[in-house]
Write a protein that holds these residues in place. Structure first.
Motif, PDB file in Angstrom:
ATOM      1  N   THR A   5       0.828  -1.202   0.000  1.00  0.00           N
ATOM      2  CA  THR A   5       0.000   0.000   0.000  1.00  0.00           C
ATOM      3  C   THR A   5       0.860   1.248   0.000  1.00  0.00           C
ATOM      4  O   THR A   5       1.730   1.431   0.854  1.00  0.00           O
ATOM      5  N   PRO A   9      -0.762   9.274  -3.424  1.00  0.00           N
ATOM      6  CA  PRO A   9      -0.785   9.197  -4.889  1.00  0.00           C
ATOM      7  C   PRO A   9       0.191  10.191  -5.533  1.00  0.00           C
ATOM      8  O   PRO A   9       0.794   9.891  -6.552  1.00  0.00           O
ATOM      9  N   LYS A 106       0.555   0.879  -5.753  1.00  0.00           N
ATOM     10  CA  LYS A 106      -0.083   1.665  -6.808  1.00  0.00           C
ATOM     11  C   LYS A 106       0.760   2.845  -7.258  1.00  0.00           C
ATOM     12  O   LYS A 106       0.445   3.478  -8.263  1.00  0.00           O
TER      13      LYS A 106
ATOM     14  N   GLN B  38       0.436  -2.551 -17.905  1.00  0.00           N
ATOM     15  CA  GLN B  38       0.268  -1.325 -17.142  1.00  0.00           C
ATOM     16  C   GLN B  38      -0.685  -0.395 -17.868  1.00  0.00           C
ATOM     17  O   GLN B  38      -0.391   0.068 -18.976  1.00  0.00           O
ATOM     18  N   GLN B  42      -1.522   3.734 -13.760  1.00  0.00           N
ATOM     19  CA  GLN B  42      -1.735   2.648 -12.831  1.00  0.00           C
ATOM     20  C   GLN B  42      -0.448   1.849 -12.618  1.00  0.00           C
ATOM     21  O   GLN B  42       0.578   2.126 -13.240  1.00  0.00           O
ATOM     22  N   SER B  43      -0.554   0.879 -11.754  1.00  0.00           N
ATOM     23  CA  SER B  43       0.621   0.084 -11.417  1.00  0.00           C
ATOM     24  C   SER B  43       0.813  -1.063 -12.414  1.00  0.00           C
ATOM     25  O   SER B  43       0.013  -1.266 -13.320  1.00  0.00           O
TER      26      SER B  43
END
Lengths: 114, 118
Positions: A5, A9, A106, B38, B42-43
């Protein structure tokens, strides 16, 4: 299941200043590895730093260092003397020693302000 | 240092056609390679693990008949997107592990391939 996590962002930092990117993970394993990858606008993934879970000493690579808190399952990245070239997406990642699969967070987009 | 290349770097194709993406380890041998996808902002999501001389291992939810993987040599893995559709448009990244070392943890990433399906 293991998870990674990244709660930030986006972040911004003034050039030459220090910034810390946060990462937490969840695992029941004891043998694992943690990574920070950088993805600049070119989208080439670049390994910034890695930490073996069995090592107590925090890894450092020049201006990059980590704060590895195993009990808290926290793995933050500190960038000192930020440079314009540090602007990128940063991914925290986890790999269990008994597996091949890297699990990515992310990501945190880091902006460097001149 | 270990270098992984991908070809092509970008490709545009029509819906319904197939597209092949190559991943090569240039200065090391790789019995294991990985394919990621991807989406914008985003990841990376692992699609499959490619093993030289055997079948690839696909992650849950990845259609193996749509994303064909072939790892025919120690330096080359290919990903073929069959009957591509616009929703397959994405950035595809491969990585490889150097099988000549005891380091099982380090993966070397290719520069990625951008696929646009019209």
């Amino acid at each position: 299941a293991q998870t990674v996590t990244q709660s930030q962002p986006e972040m911004s930092v003034q050039e030459a200043e220090t910034v810390t990117l946060s990462c937490t993970y969840d695992t029941s394993e004891s043998d694992y590895y943690l990574f920070w990858y950088k993805q600049p606008p070119s989208r080439q993934m670049i390994l910034v730093i890695r930490q073996e879970a069995y090592k107590q000493q925090n890894a450092t690579e020049n201006r990059f260092s980590v704060n590895f808190q195993k009990a808290a399952k926290s793995f933050s990245l500190k960038i000192s003397d930020s440079q314009l070239g540090d602007a990128a997406m940063y991914f925290c990642a986890y790999l269990w020693g008994g597996d091949d699969k890297i699990i990515f967070g992310k990501g945190t987009r880091l902006h460097i302000l001149p | 240092g270990a270098v992984v290349s991908q070809h092509p770097s970008w490709v545009i194709c029509k819906s319904g056609t197939s597209v092949k993406i190559e991943c090569r380890s240039l200065d090391f041998q790789a019995t294991t390679m990985f394919w990621y996808r991807q989406f914008p902002k985003q990841s990376l999501m692992l699609m499959a693990t490619s093993n030289e001389g055997s079948k690839a291992t696909y992650e849950q939810g990845v259609e193996k008949d749509k994303f064909l993987i072939n790892h025919a040599s120690l330096t080359l893995s290919t990903l073929t997107v069959t009957s591509a559709h616009p929703e397959d448009s994405s950035f595809y990244i491969c990585s490889a592990r150097d099988s000549g070392t005891s380091d099982r943890e380090t993966q070397y990433f290719g520069p990625g391939t951008r696929l646009l399906v019209l």
